[in-house]
Motif scaffolding. Structure first.
Motif, PDB file in Angstrom:
ATOM      1  N   MET A   3       0.833  -1.197   0.000  1.00 32.36           N
ATOM      2  CA  MET A   3       0.000   0.000   0.000  1.00 32.36           C
ATOM      3  C   MET A   3       0.874   1.256   0.000  1.00 32.36           C
ATOM      4  O   MET A   3       0.534   2.250  -0.633  1.00 32.36           O
ATOM      5  N   THR A   4       2.016   1.200   0.692  1.00 34.33           N
ATOM      6  CA  THR A   4       2.893   2.369   0.764  1.00 34.33           C
ATOM      7  C   THR A   4       3.637   2.631  -0.548  1.00 34.33           C
ATOM      8  O   THR A   4       4.300   3.656  -0.673  1.00 34.33           O
ATOM      9  N   ASP A   5       3.519   1.724  -1.518  1.00 34.03           N
ATOM     10  CA  ASP A   5       4.045   2.002  -2.859  1.00 34.03           C
ATOM     11  C   ASP A   5       3.120   2.982  -3.593  1.00 34.03           C
ATOM     12  O   ASP A   5       3.538   3.620  -4.552  1.00 34.03           O
ATOM     13  N   LEU A   6       1.879   3.065  -3.144  1.00 30.49           N
ATOM     14  CA  LEU A   6       0.868   3.903  -3.796  1.00 30.49           C
ATOM     15  C   LEU A   6       0.463   5.118  -2.977  1.00 30.49           C
ATOM     16  O   LEU A   6       0.109   6.157  -3.525  1.00 30.49           O
ATOM     17  N   LEU A   7       0.484   4.971  -1.657  1.00 27.71           N
ATOM     18  CA  LEU A   7       0.019   6.022  -0.755  1.00 27.71           C
ATOM     19  C   LEU A   7       1.082   6.303   0.303  1.00 27.71           C
ATOM     20  O   LEU A   7       1.845   5.412   0.669  1.00 27.71           O
ATOM     21  N   SER A   8       1.107   7.511   0.799  1.00 26.89           N
ATOM     22  CA  SER A   8       2.077   7.923   1.810  1.00 26.89           C
ATOM     23  C   SER A   8       1.851   7.186   3.128  1.00 26.89           C
ATOM     24  O   SER A   8       0.732   7.149   3.647  1.00 26.89           O
ATOM     25  N   ALA A   9       2.920   6.619   3.683  1.00 25.90           N
ATOM     26  CA  ALA A   9       2.823   5.928   4.970  1.00 25.90           C
ATOM     27  C   ALA A   9       2.339   6.882   6.055  1.00 25.90           C
ATOM     28  O   ALA A   9       1.548   6.496   6.929  1.00 25.90           O
ATOM     29  N   GLU A  10       2.780   8.124   5.997  1.00 21.29           N
ATOM     30  CA  GLU A  10       2.358   9.132   6.982  1.00 21.29           C
ATOM     31  C   GLU A  10       0.862   9.421   6.859  1.00 21.29           C
ATOM     32  O   GLU A  10       0.150   9.504   7.863  1.00 21.29           O
ATOM     33  N   ASP A  11       0.360   9.552   5.630  1.00 21.41           N
ATOM     34  CA  ASP A  11      -1.071   9.783   5.420  1.00 21.41           C
ATOM     35  C   ASP A  11      -1.894   8.602   5.911  1.00 21.41           C
ATOM     36  O   ASP A  11      -2.953   8.782   6.522  1.00 21.41           O
ATOM     37  N   ILE A  12      -1.410   7.390   5.650  1.00 25.75           N
ATOM     38  CA  ILE A  12      -2.119   6.182   6.105  1.00 25.75           C
ATOM     39  C   ILE A  12      -2.196   6.175   7.628  1.00 25.75           C
ATOM     40  O   ILE A  12      -3.254   5.940   8.213  1.00 25.75           O
ATOM     41  N   LYS A  13      -1.058   6.448   8.277  1.00 23.41           N
ATOM     42  CA  LYS A  13      -1.012   6.435   9.741  1.00 23.41           C
ATOM     43  C   LYS A  13      -1.984   7.461  10.330  1.00 23.41           C
ATOM     44  O   LYS A  13      -2.722   7.160  11.271  1.00 23.41           O
ATOM     45  N   LYS A  14      -2.003   8.671   9.773  1.00 21.10           N
ATOM     46  CA  LYS A  14      -2.910   9.715  10.256  1.00 21.10           C
ATOM     47  C   LYS A  14      -4.371   9.311  10.055  1.00 21.10           C
ATOM     48  O   LYS A  14      -5.204   9.512  10.935  1.00 21.10           O
ATOM     49  N   ALA A  15      -4.687   8.769   8.887  1.00 26.91           N
ATOM     50  CA  ALA A  15      -6.068   8.403   8.577  1.00 26.91           C
ATOM     51  C   ALA A  15      -6.559   7.261   9.460  1.00 26.91           C
ATOM     52  O   ALA A  15      -7.669   7.318  10.003  1.00 26.91           O
ATOM     53  N   VAL A  16      -5.741   6.239   9.629  1.00 29.33           N
ATOM     54  CA  VAL A  16      -6.137   5.109  10.472  1.00 29.33           C
ATOM     55  C   VAL A  16      -6.297   5.575  11.919  1.00 29.33           C
ATOM     56  O   VAL A  16      -7.247   5.199  12.608  1.00 29.33           O
ATOM     57  N   GLY A  17      -5.404   6.441  12.365  1.00 33.77           N
ATOM     58  CA  GLY A  17      -5.490   6.979  13.724  1.00 33.77           C
ATOM     59  C   GLY A  17      -6.729   7.822  13.945  1.00 33.77           C
ATOM     60  O   GLY A  17      -7.332   7.806  15.024  1.00 33.77           O
ATOM     61  N   ALA A  18      -7.128   8.552  12.915  1.00 41.88           N
ATOM     62  CA  ALA A  18      -8.302   9.428  13.028  1.00 41.88           C
ATOM     63  C   ALA A  18      -9.590   8.638  13.236  1.00 41.88           C
ATOM     64  O   ALA A  18     -10.561   9.174  13.770  1.00 41.88           O
ATOM     65  N   PHE A  19      -9.597   7.387  12.819  1.00 38.15           N
ATOM     66  CA  PHE A  19     -10.805   6.570  12.924  1.00 38.15           C
ATOM     67  C   PHE A  19     -10.576   5.344  13.822  1.00 38.15           C
ATOM     68  O   PHE A  19     -11.162   4.296  13.616  1.00 38.15           O
ATOM     69  N   SER A  20      -9.739   5.527  14.839  1.00 35.84           N
ATOM     70  CA  SER A  20      -9.424   4.401  15.719  1.00 35.84           C
ATOM     71  C   SER A  20     -10.552   4.083  16.695  1.00 35.84           C
ATOM     72  O   SER A  20     -10.661   2.954  17.171  1.00 35.84           O
ATOM     73  N   ALA A  21     -11.412   5.051  16.968  1.00 35.31           N
ATOM     74  CA  ALA A  21     -12.539   4.809  17.888  1.00 35.31           C
ATOM     75  C   ALA A  21     -13.628   3.999  17.193  1.00 35.31           C
ATOM     76  O   ALA A  21     -13.897   4.179  16.002  1.00 35.31           O
ATOM     77  N   ALA A  22     -14.247   3.109  17.954  1.00 33.80           N
ATOM     78  CA  ALA A  22     -15.342   2.301  17.414  1.00 33.80           C
ATOM     79  C   ALA A  22     -16.444   3.198  16.872  1.00 33.80           C
ATOM     80  O   ALA A  22     -16.735   4.254  17.445  1.00 33.80           O
ATOM     81  N   GLU A  23     -17.027   2.789  15.758  1.00 31.01           N
ATOM     82  CA  GLU A  23     -18.146   3.477  15.114  1.00 31.01           C
ATOM     83  C   GLU A  23     -17.785   4.876  14.598  1.00 31.01           C
ATOM     84  O   GLU A  23     -18.668   5.689  14.340  1.00 31.01           O
ATOM     85  N   SER A  24     -16.500   5.160  14.419  1.00 32.09           N
ATOM     86  CA  SER A  24     -16.088   6.493  13.949  1.00 32.09           C
ATOM     87  C   SER A  24     -15.735   6.522  12.462  1.00 32.09           C
ATOM     88  O   SER A  24     -15.497   7.598  11.914  1.00 32.09           O
TER      89      SER A  24
END
Length: 107
Positions: A3-24
């Motif tokens: 996935m990091t060949d296509l998308l920024s690892a930093e962007d992925i980390k921020k996005a996954v972190g932003a939705f870490s809460a259940a039902e978010s």
């Protein structure tokens, strides 16, 4: 291909972190945050193939539950409600799965 060949690892980390809460999980915001909105249809299809774990040519409901883990192993599982919302957005023919073109509709 990772996935990091296509998308920024930093962007992925921020996005996954932003939705870490259940039902978010908000798929439109998530795909925007990881940079998918800026990608060509060809790159979106490459992302699709990474997420299509069984290489069936479709992302089924069971695979969607783990979509965040497809971006990074630290991703959480989606709830049934979140999974169904994402499926409804991408399943344009009502067959219960998302084809490669369906991912284009979700972002």
């Amino acid at each position: 291909m990772a996935m990091t060949d296509l998308l920024s690892a930093e962007d992925i980390k921020k996005a996954v972190g932003a939705f870490s809460a259940a039902e978010s999980f908000n798929y439109k915001k998530f795909f925007e945050m990881v940079g998918l909105k800026k990608k060509s249809p060809e790159d979106v299809k490459k992302v699709f193939h990474i997420l299509d774990k069984d290489q069936s040519g479709f992302i089924e409901e069971e695979e969607l539950k783990f979509v965040l883990k497809g971006f990074t192993p630290e991703g959480r599982d989606l709830s049934d409600k979140e999974t169904k919302a994402l499926l409804a957005a991408g399943d344009k023919d009502g067959d219960g799965k998302i084809g490669a073109d369906g991912l284009l509709y979700t972002h």
